[in-house]
Design an enzyme around this catalytic site. Sequence first.
Site, PDB file in Angstrom:
ATOM      1  N   GLU A 178       0.837  -1.211   0.000  1.00 53.58           N
ATOM      2  CA  GLU A 178       0.000   0.000   0.000  1.00 53.58           C
ATOM      3  C   GLU A 178       0.866   1.253   0.000  1.00 53.58           C
ATOM      4  O   GLU A 178       1.838   1.352   0.768  1.00 53.58           O
ATOM      5  CB  GLU A 178      -0.890  -0.039   1.246  1.00 53.58           C
ATOM      6  CG  GLU A 178      -2.320   0.339   0.998  1.00 53.58           C
ATOM      7  CD  GLU A 178      -3.056  -0.617   0.064  1.00 53.58           C
ATOM      8  OE1 GLU A 178      -3.119  -0.341  -1.149  1.00 53.58           O
ATOM      9  OE2 GLU A 178      -3.582  -1.630   0.546  1.00 53.58           O
ATOM     10  N   THR A 189       2.868   2.068  -2.104  1.00 50.41           N
ATOM     11  CA  THR A 189       4.183   1.747  -2.675  1.00 50.41           C
ATOM     12  C   THR A 189       4.210   2.047  -4.166  1.00 50.41           C
ATOM     13  O   THR A 189       5.290   2.191  -4.746  1.00 50.41           O
ATOM     14  CB  THR A 189       4.515   0.251  -2.453  1.00 50.41           C
ATOM     15  OG1 THR A 189       3.349  -0.516  -2.767  1.00 50.41           O
ATOM     16  CG2 THR A 189       4.930  -0.018  -1.020  1.00 50.41           C
ATOM     17  N   ASP A 230      -4.270   0.509  -9.300  1.00 54.71           N
ATOM     18  CA  ASP A 230      -5.666   0.123  -9.506  1.00 54.71           C
ATOM     19  C   ASP A 230      -5.950  -0.210 -10.972  1.00 54.71           C
ATOM     20  O   ASP A 230      -6.598  -1.211 -11.289  1.00 54.71           O
ATOM     21  CB  ASP A 230      -6.593   1.243  -9.021  1.00 54.71           C
ATOM     22  CG  ASP A 230      -6.306   1.643  -7.579  1.00 54.71           C
ATOM     23  OD1 ASP A 230      -5.728   0.821  -6.856  1.00 54.71           O
ATOM     24  OD2 ASP A 230      -6.649   2.763  -7.203  1.00 54.71           O
ATOM     25  N   TYR A 280      -4.203  11.829   1.011  1.00 54.23           N
ATOM     26  CA  TYR A 280      -3.404  11.023   0.081  1.00 54.23           C
ATOM     27  C   TYR A 280      -2.229  11.852  -0.443  1.00 54.23           C
ATOM     28  O   TYR A 280      -1.084  11.406  -0.455  1.00 54.23           O
ATOM     29  CB  TYR A 280      -4.301  10.554  -1.064  1.00 54.23           C
ATOM     30  CG  TYR A 280      -3.642   9.579  -2.016  1.00 54.23           C
ATOM     31  CD1 TYR A 280      -3.844   8.217  -1.889  1.00 54.23           C
ATOM     32  CD2 TYR A 280      -2.819  10.030  -3.044  1.00 54.23           C
ATOM     33  CE1 TYR A 280      -3.247   7.326  -2.759  1.00 54.23           C
ATOM     34  CE2 TYR A 280      -2.214   9.151  -3.917  1.00 54.23           C
ATOM     35  CZ  TYR A 280      -2.440   7.800  -3.775  1.00 54.23           C
ATOM     36  OH  TYR A 280      -1.847   6.917  -4.638  1.00 54.23           O
TER      37      TYR A 280
END
Length: 405
Positions: free
Chosen positions: A41, A43, A195, A247
Site C-alpha cells: 500500500e 508503494t 488500480d 493522500y
Amino acid sequence: MNTTPRIDAQAGGLAARFEATFGAPPHGVWAAPGRVNLIGEHTDYNEGFVLPFAIDKRARTAVRLRGDTLQKGSPHQGALREDTTVRLLSTSGGQVLVLADAAKLTPGAVKSWAKYPLGVVWALQQHGIQVPGFDLLLDSDVPLGAGLSSSHAIECAVITALNDLTGAGLTAEEMVRLTQHAENAFVGAPTGIMDQSASLRGALGHAVFLDCRDQTVQLVPFAAQEAGLVLLVIDTKVSHSHADGGYASRRASCELGAETLGVKALRDVAIGELEKARELLDPVTFRRVRHVVTENERVLQTVDMLRSQGPAHIGGLLDASHASMRDDFEISCPELDLAVDTARGNGAIGARMTGGGFGGSAIALTPVQHEQQVRDAVVRAFADAGHTAPDIFTVTPAAGAERIL
Ligand code: GLA
C-alpha cells in the site's frame, strides 16, 4: 486487445437497454473490474511493488460511436465525423443523461461520475488519439466509495472500449498510464498505477504482482478456496476521496524522504539503510519512509510465500502491513482498526485495510469454518461502537478488462 467477446450474463441486457435509450444498438459492450489489494500500500507511486487482484465485481459499458451512423457517401458524413457530442447515462443514481462535447473538455470542470469517462477521452486526446462523439451506458456493481476502485473500473472499461472502437492499438501498459493521467490531471486525484493495472491486467485465479518502476507483471496464483480460506471484504462505509488532502500529503512526505535521502524513489532504499535514514529525516517523514520500505519487503515475502506455501501462510504479513499503515503511515481510521482487530479476534488468520486509506474497506483472510463468526462479530462490534453497519462480502480473483459483447 480484447476483441473477442466473452460470455457475460449481463451484457445482453445492457445492450438492449442501450438500444431502448439511444435508439440504436451499441457497437459492443466492455467490462472492467474493481480491485482489492492483498498487500503493497502506497508503494506504487514510490516505484515499488504491489500485489492487488481484479475482483468479481465490475463496471460494464455499452458504447456506440456516433460518427459512423451515416453510410459512406452520405452528404452528411463529413458533418457527422465532426460530431463530438458525448451522451452518457448510468443505470445507478438519478439516471440523468450527461451531455458533453469531446472537443471541449476542461480538467477539473466535470463534477459528476461523468468525470471518469470524460477524463479518459481527454487523456486519449492529449495522447494524440482522436475520439469522435459517442453514446455510452454504464452499469456497475463495484460498490461506490468502498475503496475498491469503482472509478478506475469505469475508466478501464471506457478506455478498453475506445481503444477497440478507434483502433488506437494501445497496449495495456499504455492504457494504465493514460488512465492514470486522466485521474491525476482531469479528475485531480494524485494516485499511482496500481488500480488500473489490476483492472486491466488481472487474470482469473491470480494476483497481479506488479513492479511499478517498469510495469512488469507476474501473475501469482491465489487459490484461497483450495486452501479452505475466503477473502472477506469489510466495507466500513467510511468514504474518502483521494482528491482530498490526506493522500497527497502522504505522497509529498514520500517525495521529501526520497529527496533527502538522495534516491530517485523510496523503492531504492533498503531495509538495512533505515537506521541511517532515521538520522537524516524528521520523525514523521522517517515513519512514512519506514512504512514504504518495509511494505515493499512484505510484498516480496508475500509473493514468495504464496508461491512456496500458499495463502494460509501470509496472515502475519497482512497483519504487519496493517500495523505499519496504522502506526507509521497513519492512514487507518477507527472503523478500519475495529474491523481488522475484530476479524483477527474471531478466527481470521490475517487482516488489513486495503487501498488508499482514511476509510474504505478492510480485507480479512479467513478459514471457511470461521467465516460466519467473523461476519457476526464485526457487525456486532460496529453496532456496539455506534458505527454505520458495514457491508461484508467475499471476493475472488477475476479476469481483467475485456470485451463482453
Ligand atoms: C489508491 C490509489 C493507488 C494506490 C493506493 C494505495 O487506491 O489509487 O494508486 O496508491 O491508493 O496503495
